[in-house]
Design a protein around this motif. Structure first.
Motif, PDB file in Angstrom:
ATOM      1  N   LYS A  27       2.887  19.161  23.924  1.00 60.51           N
ATOM      2  CA  LYS A  27       3.030  18.734  25.389  1.00 60.51           C
ATOM      3  C   LYS A  27       4.170  18.795  26.032  1.00 60.51           C
ATOM      4  N   LEU A  28       5.453  18.580  25.106  1.00 60.87           N
ATOM      5  CA  LEU A  28       6.806  18.583  25.514  1.00 60.87           C
ATOM      6  C   LEU A  28       6.976  19.897  26.084  1.00 60.87           C
ATOM      7  N   THR A  29       6.670  20.958  25.303  1.00 59.14           N
ATOM      8  CA  THR A  29       6.772  22.465  25.642  1.00 59.14           C
ATOM      9  C   THR A  29       6.176  22.835  27.029  1.00 59.14           C
ATOM     10  N   ARG A  30       5.078  22.299  27.238  1.00 59.89           N
ATOM     11  CA  ARG A  30       4.357  22.661  28.430  1.00 59.89           C
ATOM     12  C   ARG A  30       5.154  21.860  29.561  1.00 59.89           C
ATOM     13  N   GLU A  31       5.751  20.799  29.477  1.00 59.98           N
ATOM     14  CA  GLU A  31       6.251  20.138  30.400  1.00 59.98           C
ATOM     15  C   GLU A  31       7.752  20.718  30.916  1.00 59.98           C
ATOM     16  N   ASP A  78       3.712  36.046  29.296  1.00 57.70           N
ATOM     17  CA  ASP A  78       2.323  35.393  28.791  1.00 57.70           C
ATOM     18  C   ASP A  78       1.376  35.152  29.549  1.00 57.70           C
ATOM     19  N   GLY A  79       1.753  35.441  30.959  1.00 64.73           N
ATOM     20  CA  GLY A  79       0.588  35.155  31.899  1.00 64.73           C
ATOM     21  C   GLY A  79      -0.073  33.704  31.873  1.00 64.73           C
ATOM     22  N   ILE A  80       0.342  32.899  31.494  1.00 61.53           N
ATOM     23  CA  ILE A  80      -0.240  31.639  31.491  1.00 61.53           C
ATOM     24  C   ILE A  80       0.096  30.724  32.663  1.00 61.53           C
ATOM     25  N   GLN A  81      -0.771  30.228  33.434  1.00 62.54           N
ATOM     26  CA  GLN A  81      -0.487  29.521  34.546  1.00 62.54           C
ATOM     27  C   GLN A  81      -1.031  28.114  34.288  1.00 62.54           C
ATOM     28  N   LEU A  82      -0.032  27.085  34.195  1.00 63.16           N
ATOM     29  CA  LEU A  82      -0.280  25.656  34.038  1.00 63.16           C
ATOM     30  C   LEU A  82      -0.465  24.877  35.433  1.00 63.16           C
ATOM     31  N   GLN A  83      -1.500  24.090  35.274  1.00 55.93           N
ATOM     32  CA  GLN A  83      -1.682  23.268  36.555  1.00 55.93           C
ATOM     33  C   GLN A  83      -1.723  21.924  36.056  1.00 55.93           C
ATOM     34  N   GLU A  84      -0.916  21.066  37.091  1.00 56.79           N
ATOM     35  CA  GLU A  84      -0.658  19.543  36.857  1.00 56.79           C
ATOM     36  C   GLU A  84      -2.039  19.228  37.205  1.00 56.79           C
ATOM     37  N   MET A  85      -2.781  17.920  36.836  1.00 56.71           N
ATOM     38  CA  MET A  85      -3.775  17.255  36.918  1.00 56.71           C
ATOM     39  C   MET A  85      -3.530  15.937  36.733  1.00 56.71           C
ATOM     40  N   VAL A  86      -4.389  15.185  37.629  1.00 56.26           N
ATOM     41  CA  VAL A  86      -4.407  13.503  37.529  1.00 56.26           C
ATOM     42  C   VAL A  86      -5.995  13.368  37.497  1.00 56.26           C
ATOM     43  N   ALA A 101      -2.112  15.478  33.151  1.00 54.96           N
ATOM     44  CA  ALA A 101      -2.348  16.503  32.189  1.00 54.96           C
ATOM     45  C   ALA A 101      -1.819  17.686  32.756  1.00 54.96           C
ATOM     46  N   LEU A 102      -1.543  18.851  31.855  1.00 59.48           N
ATOM     47  CA  LEU A 102      -1.129  20.006  32.210  1.00 59.48           C
ATOM     48  C   LEU A 102      -2.222  21.357  31.449  1.00 59.48           C
ATOM     49  N   SER A 103      -3.078  21.926  32.345  1.00 58.15           N
ATOM     50  CA  SER A 103      -3.661  22.691  31.875  1.00 58.15           C
ATOM     51  C   SER A 103      -3.747  24.011  32.296  1.00 58.15           C
ATOM     52  N   ASP A 104      -4.187  25.200  31.364  1.00 59.21           N
ATOM     53  CA  ASP A 104      -4.374  26.424  31.921  1.00 59.21           C
ATOM     54  C   ASP A 104      -5.948  26.691  32.176  1.00 59.21           C
ATOM     55  N   ASN A 105      -6.739  25.503  32.026  1.00 60.98           N
ATOM     56  CA  ASN A 105      -8.281  25.960  32.340  1.00 60.98           C
ATOM     57  C   ASN A 105      -8.566  24.399  32.976  1.00 60.98           C
ATOM     58  N   GLU A 225      -4.917  10.996  24.290  1.00 60.31           N
ATOM     59  CA  GLU A 225      -3.490  11.636  23.926  1.00 60.31           C
ATOM     60  C   GLU A 225      -3.690  12.603  22.904  1.00 60.31           C
ATOM     61  N   GLU A 226      -4.567  12.581  22.149  1.00 59.91           N
ATOM     62  CA  GLU A 226      -4.642  13.837  21.111  1.00 59.91           C
ATOM     63  C   GLU A 226      -5.091  15.033  21.851  1.00 59.91           C
ATOM     64  N   LEU A 227      -5.439  15.209  22.953  1.00 60.02           N
ATOM     65  CA  LEU A 227      -5.851  16.334  23.660  1.00 60.02           C
ATOM     66  C   LEU A 227      -4.463  17.207  24.104  1.00 60.02           C
ATOM     67  N   ASP A 228      -4.258  18.083  23.608  1.00 59.18           N
ATOM     68  CA  ASP A 228      -3.272  19.022  23.979  1.00 59.18           C
ATOM     69  C   ASP A 228      -2.723  19.128  25.324  1.00 59.18           C
ATOM     70  N   GLU A 229      -3.574  19.014  26.315  1.00 61.29           N
ATOM     71  CA  GLU A 229      -3.284  19.282  27.633  1.00 61.29           C
ATOM     72  C   GLU A 229      -2.971  17.955  28.300  1.00 61.29           C
ATOM     73  N   VAL A 230      -3.101  16.709  27.702  1.00 63.64           N
ATOM     74  CA  VAL A 230      -3.000  15.526  28.092  1.00 63.64           C
ATOM     75  C   VAL A 230      -1.428  15.241  27.837  1.00 63.64           C
ATOM     76  N   ARG A 231      -0.747  14.930  28.796  1.00 64.96           N
ATOM     77  CA  ARG A 231       0.721  14.618  28.800  1.00 64.96           C
ATOM     78  C   ARG A 231       1.085  13.227  28.766  1.00 64.96           C
ATOM     79  N   SER A 232       0.288  12.422  29.479  1.00 66.79           N
ATOM     80  CA  SER A 232       0.426  11.005  29.427  1.00 66.79           C
ATOM     81  C   SER A 232      -0.713  10.288  29.799  1.00 66.79           C
ATOM     82  N   VAL A 233      -1.045   8.812  29.343  1.00 64.28           N
ATOM     83  CA  VAL A 233      -2.066   8.238  29.754  1.00 64.28           C
ATOM     84  C   VAL A 233      -1.454   6.856  30.135  1.00 64.28           C
ATOM     85  N   SER A 234      -1.822   6.131  31.183  1.00 65.07           N
ATOM     86  CA  SER A 234      -1.393   4.934  31.564  1.00 65.07           C
ATOM     87  C   SER A 234      -2.429   4.084  31.897  1.00 65.07           C
TER      88      SER A 234
END
Length: 251
Positions: A27-31, A78-86, A101-105, A225-234
Motif C-alpha cells: 500500500k505504501l509503495t502505491r502511495e 512498468d506501464g502501470i496506471q494507478l487510479q485514486e478511488m473513493v 483506494a489506489l487501483s490499476d483496475n 484493509e486486507e485488500l491490496d488496493e485499499v489504502r485507508s478505511v474510515s
C-alpha cells in the motif's frame, strides 16, 4: 472526535500486523508511486511525496523499498496506471464507511470492495452517500508515556493544531491537512515521539452501536484493509474500550 481518537490508536497497532502480513508495504509503495507521478520525484518540491515517505518511515519500510518506489513512480517502464478511488457504503447498524483506494483496475476494485461489504452485512452506496459525514484532517498519534498528556496537548495547540483528544495514554492531534507537516516538526523539536501522522478522513459526528454490530463493523474494516488496493478505511463508529478489547481477544 473522541471516537476517532480510539480508532486512531488501534489503527496504529493494526499497522504492525499489516506489516507482518506484507500488504502494508504494498500500500505504501502505491502511495509513493502515485505521489511521484502527480508531483515529481523530489520530496522538497512535492508535499504529497514527503507525507508518503514519512508514512513509510513511520511503518519501518526499508529505505531501499522507498527508493525503488520513487524510481518506479518516476519511470514508465512498468506501464502501470494507478487510479485514486473513493468508495462509500454502510456497515452493520448503519455505520458509515469510506474507503480510499489506489487501483490499476477500477472494476475489479469496486467488485472486491462490494463483496466485502455484502459479506459483512452492509452494502456499497452511491457516490456522496456518506462522504458528507467526514472531513479531511491531518491526524497525529502520540503515546504520552511518562509525559504529561495535558502539557503535550498544549504544545500541539501552540504548534498550530486545531484540536487534541486524550484517550488513556494516547493523544490524537488534529490539524488542517496543510498544517500536518508543520505541527509534526514542531512536536518533534520538543522531543515528542510521533507514532503516526497522516492526512485522513475524520467523522464530524460519531455513531454508537451495540457490541455485536460494532464487532461486525471492525471485522468488515479488517477485511477491507486486507485488500491490496485499499489504502485507508474510515468509519464514524465510536468503538468502546470494551468492544475493542473483545474484538482483539477474539482475533
Amino acid at each position: 472526535m473522541s471516537g476517532h481518537s480510539k480508532w486512531s490508536s488501534i489503527k496504529h497497532q493494526k499497522a504492525a500486523t499489516d506489516a507482518k502480513r506484507g500488504n502494508l508495504f504494498t500500500k505504501l509503495t502505491r502511495e509513493i508511486i502515485v505521489a511521484v507521478r502527480k508531483g515529481g520525484p523530489s520530496p522538497d518540491a512535492n508535499y504529497a511525496l514527503r507525507l508518503a515517505i514519512q508514512r513509510a518511515k513511520d511503518s519501518s519500510m526499508p529505505y531501499d523499498n522507498i527508493s525503488r518506489a520513487i524510481d518506479k513512480g518516476a519511470g514508465t517502464a512498468d506501464g502501470i496506471q494507478l487510479q485514486e478511488m473513493v468508495l462509500e457504503g454502510y456497515g452493520p447498524g448503519g455505520a458509515a464507511i469510506l474507503v480510499q483506494a489506489l487501483s490499476d483496475n477500477r472494476n475489479r476494485t469496486v467488485q472486491n470492495v462490494r463483496n466485502v461489504f455484502t459479506r459483512g452485512g452492509g452494502g456499497l452506496g452511491e457516490s456522496g452517500s456518506v462522504a458528507w459525514i467526514f472531513e479531511n484532517k491531518g491526524v497525529i498519534s502520540i503515546k504520552a508515556g511518562d509525559r504529561d498528556a495535558d502539557e503535550l496537548g498544549l504544545l500541539a495547540i501552540d504548534a498550530g493544531a486545531d484540536d487534541v483528544t486524550v484517550e488513556k495514554d494516547y493523544i490524537t492531534v488534529y490539524t488542517a491537512p496543510q498544517k500536518l507537516e508543520e505541527v509534526r516538526i514542531a512536536l518533534e523539536r520538543n522531543d515528542i515521539p510521533i507514532e503516526s501522522a497522516e492526512v485522513t478522513m475524520v467523522p464530524k459526528q460519531t455513531l454508537d452501536l451495540d457490541e455485536k454490530a460494532a464487532i461486525q463493523t471492525l471485522k468488515m474494516i479488517d477485511n477491507l484493509e486486507e485488500l491490496d488496493e485499499v489504502r485507508s478505511v474510515s468509519t464514524n463508529v465510536n468503538f468502546s474500550d470494551a468492544t475493542l478489547n473483545t474484538y482483539a481477544t477474539a482475533k
